[in-house]
Design a protein around this motif. Structure first.
Motif, PDB file in Angstrom:
ATOM      1  N   LYS A  12       0.839  -1.206   0.000  1.00 34.89           N
ATOM      2  CA  LYS A  12       0.000   0.000   0.000  1.00 34.89           C
ATOM      3  C   LYS A  12       0.870   1.251   0.000  1.00 34.89           C
ATOM      4  O   LYS A  12       0.640   2.183  -0.763  1.00 34.89           O
ATOM      5  CB  LYS A  12      -0.931  -0.016   1.210  1.00 34.89           C
ATOM      6  CG  LYS A  12      -1.831   1.220   1.300  1.00 34.89           C
ATOM      7  CD  LYS A  12      -2.753   1.149   2.502  1.00 34.89           C
ATOM      8  CE  LYS A  12      -2.039   1.695   3.706  1.00 34.89           C
ATOM      9  NZ  LYS A  12      -2.895   1.866   4.884  1.00 34.89           N
ATOM     10  N   TRP A  13       1.895   1.265   0.864  1.00 39.43           N
ATOM     11  CA  TRP A  13       2.780   2.427   0.940  1.00 39.43           C
ATOM     12  C   TRP A  13       3.532   2.628  -0.369  1.00 39.43           C
ATOM     13  O   TRP A  13       3.692   3.767  -0.823  1.00 39.43           O
ATOM     14  CB  TRP A  13       3.774   2.258   2.086  1.00 39.43           C
ATOM     15  CG  TRP A  13       3.167   2.217   3.441  1.00 39.43           C
ATOM     16  CD1 TRP A  13       1.935   2.687   3.820  1.00 39.43           C
ATOM     17  CD2 TRP A  13       3.745   1.672   4.618  1.00 39.43           C
ATOM     18  NE1 TRP A  13       1.734   2.462   5.151  1.00 39.43           N
ATOM     19  CE2 TRP A  13       2.822   1.847   5.673  1.00 39.43           C
ATOM     20  CE3 TRP A  13       4.957   1.052   4.891  1.00 39.43           C
ATOM     21  CZ2 TRP A  13       3.076   1.435   6.975  1.00 39.43           C
ATOM     22  CZ3 TRP A  13       5.210   0.637   6.181  1.00 39.43           C
ATOM     23  CH2 TRP A  13       4.285   0.819   7.215  1.00 39.43           C
ATOM     24  N   LEU A  14       3.979   1.541  -0.971  1.00 42.98           N
ATOM     25  CA  LEU A  14       4.701   1.621  -2.248  1.00 42.98           C
ATOM     26  C   LEU A  14       3.807   2.216  -3.334  1.00 42.98           C
ATOM     27  O   LEU A  14       4.215   3.109  -4.079  1.00 42.98           O
ATOM     28  CB  LEU A  14       5.206   0.232  -2.646  1.00 42.98           C
ATOM     29  CG  LEU A  14       6.220   0.131  -3.760  1.00 42.98           C
ATOM     30  CD1 LEU A  14       7.465   0.931  -3.428  1.00 42.98           C
ATOM     31  CD2 LEU A  14       6.575  -1.329  -3.997  1.00 42.98           C
ATOM     32  N   LEU A  15       2.569   1.743  -3.399  1.00 48.07           N
ATOM     33  CA  LEU A  15       1.617   2.262  -4.380  1.00 48.07           C
ATOM     34  C   LEU A  15       1.336   3.747  -4.137  1.00 48.07           C
ATOM     35  O   LEU A  15       1.326   4.550  -5.082  1.00 48.07           O
ATOM     36  CB  LEU A  15       0.313   1.453  -4.326  1.00 48.07           C
ATOM     37  CG  LEU A  15      -0.790   1.899  -5.280  1.00 48.07           C
ATOM     38  CD1 LEU A  15      -0.340   1.713  -6.720  1.00 48.07           C
ATOM     39  CD2 LEU A  15      -2.058   1.129  -5.015  1.00 48.07           C
ATOM     40  N   LEU A  16       1.124   4.132  -2.888  1.00 51.44           N
ATOM     41  CA  LEU A  16       0.872   5.533  -2.573  1.00 51.44           C
ATOM     42  C   LEU A  16       2.078   6.416  -2.902  1.00 51.44           C
ATOM     43  O   LEU A  16       1.914   7.566  -3.327  1.00 51.44           O
ATOM     44  CB  LEU A  16       0.476   5.691  -1.105  1.00 51.44           C
ATOM     45  CG  LEU A  16      -0.940   5.223  -0.766  1.00 51.44           C
ATOM     46  CD1 LEU A  16      -1.138   5.169   0.743  1.00 51.44           C
ATOM     47  CD2 LEU A  16      -1.978   6.123  -1.417  1.00 51.44           C
ATOM     48  N   CYS A  17       3.279   5.895  -2.723  1.00 50.43           N
ATOM     49  CA  CYS A  17       4.475   6.658  -3.092  1.00 50.43           C
ATOM     50  C   CYS A  17       4.543   6.872  -4.597  1.00 50.43           C
ATOM     51  O   CYS A  17       4.891   7.960  -5.069  1.00 50.43           O
ATOM     52  CB  CYS A  17       5.737   5.951  -2.610  1.00 50.43           C
ATOM     53  SG  CYS A  17       6.015   6.116  -0.842  1.00 50.43           S
ATOM     54  N   GLY A  53       6.250  10.171  -4.830  1.00 51.84           N
ATOM     55  CA  GLY A  53       7.204  10.112  -3.729  1.00 51.84           C
ATOM     56  C   GLY A  53       6.845  10.920  -2.503  1.00 51.84           C
ATOM     57  O   GLY A  53       7.506  10.805  -1.472  1.00 51.84           O
ATOM     58  N   ILE A  54       5.840  11.768  -2.591  1.00 54.19           N
ATOM     59  CA  ILE A  54       5.483  12.619  -1.452  1.00 54.19           C
ATOM     60  C   ILE A  54       5.076  11.773  -0.242  1.00 54.19           C
ATOM     61  O   ILE A  54       5.419  12.097   0.899  1.00 54.19           O
ATOM     62  CB  ILE A  54       4.376  13.619  -1.832  1.00 54.19           C
ATOM     63  CG1 ILE A  54       4.929  14.598  -2.866  1.00 54.19           C
ATOM     64  CG2 ILE A  54       3.847  14.354  -0.606  1.00 54.19           C
ATOM     65  CD1 ILE A  54       3.907  15.503  -3.480  1.00 54.19           C
ATOM     66  N   TYR A  55       4.384  10.674  -0.480  1.00 53.43           N
ATOM     67  CA  TYR A  55       3.919   9.838   0.632  1.00 53.43           C
ATOM     68  C   TYR A  55       5.074   9.190   1.397  1.00 53.43           C
ATOM     69  O   TYR A  55       4.905   8.756   2.537  1.00 53.43           O
ATOM     70  CB  TYR A  55       2.949   8.762   0.126  1.00 53.43           C
ATOM     71  CG  TYR A  55       2.226   8.066   1.249  1.00 53.43           C
ATOM     72  CD1 TYR A  55       1.176   8.686   1.915  1.00 53.43           C
ATOM     73  CD2 TYR A  55       2.620   6.798   1.681  1.00 53.43           C
ATOM     74  CE1 TYR A  55       0.532   8.068   2.970  1.00 53.43           C
ATOM     75  CE2 TYR A  55       1.970   6.173   2.728  1.00 53.43           C
ATOM     76  CZ  TYR A  55       0.930   6.807   3.369  1.00 53.43           C
ATOM     77  OH  TYR A  55       0.303   6.203   4.414  1.00 53.43           O
TER      78      TYR A  55
END
Length: 124
Positions: free
Chosen positions: A93-98, A103-105
Motif C-alpha cells: 500500500k505504501w509503495l503504491l501511494l508513493c 514520492g510525497i507519501y
C-alpha cells in the motif's frame, strides 16, 4: 573487528526496576559485530534488489532481528517479533501511494515503518 565490552559497567539481569535507576545509568548494551552485520546487510540488499523492492519488508525483518538479538536492556536481550508477511500488505500500500503521489507519501512511510519496528521489539 571485535569490541570488548566491560560487563561490570552494565546492570545485572536481576537488577533494580527501571523506576529506581538513577540518571546516567547504562540501560542499553549493544554486542553486534561487523561480520554478522555485513552478512545480514548483503542478504537484505539482495532480497530487495532481486525483487525490485517488493520484498523489502523481509529485508527489514532480517536487519531488525539482528539488531534486537544484539541489543540488551538492563542485561536482558531484546527480541524482534515482526514478520515480513506481517508488514507486507502495508508495504505494498505504501509503495503504491508513493508511486501515485510521486514520492510525497514517503515522508509518512518512514515514521510508520519505524513505529512498526519499535512495537515489534520486546524483551526476550
Amino acid at each position: 573487528m571485535s569490541i570488548n565490552v566491560n560487563e561490570k559497567n552494565y546492570p545485572p539481569t536481576s537488577g533494580p526496576p527501571m523506576g529506581s535507576l538513577s540518571p546516567g545509568t547504562k540501560v542499553f548494551q549493544f554486542r553486534g559485530g561487523a561480520a554478522t552485520w555485513f552478512g545480514t546487510q548483503i542478504l537484505g540488499v539482495l532480497i530487495t534488489v532481486v525483487t525490485l523492492g517488493i520484498c523489502y519488508p523481509f529485508a527489514v525483518v532480517l536487519v531488525e532481528r539482528w539488531r534486537a538479538q544484539n541489543t540488551y536492556l538492563l542485561g536482558r536481550p531484546l527480541k524482534f517479533t515482526g514478520t515480513g508477511w506481517g508488514i507486507f500488505g502495508l508495504w505494498l500500500k505504501w509503495l503504491l501511494l508513493c508511486v501515485v503521489t510521486l514520492g510525497i507519501y514517503s515522508f509518512w512511510v518512514y515514521p510508520r515503518l519505524t513505529a512498526w519496528k519499535i512495537e515489534s521489539t520486546v524483551l526476550s
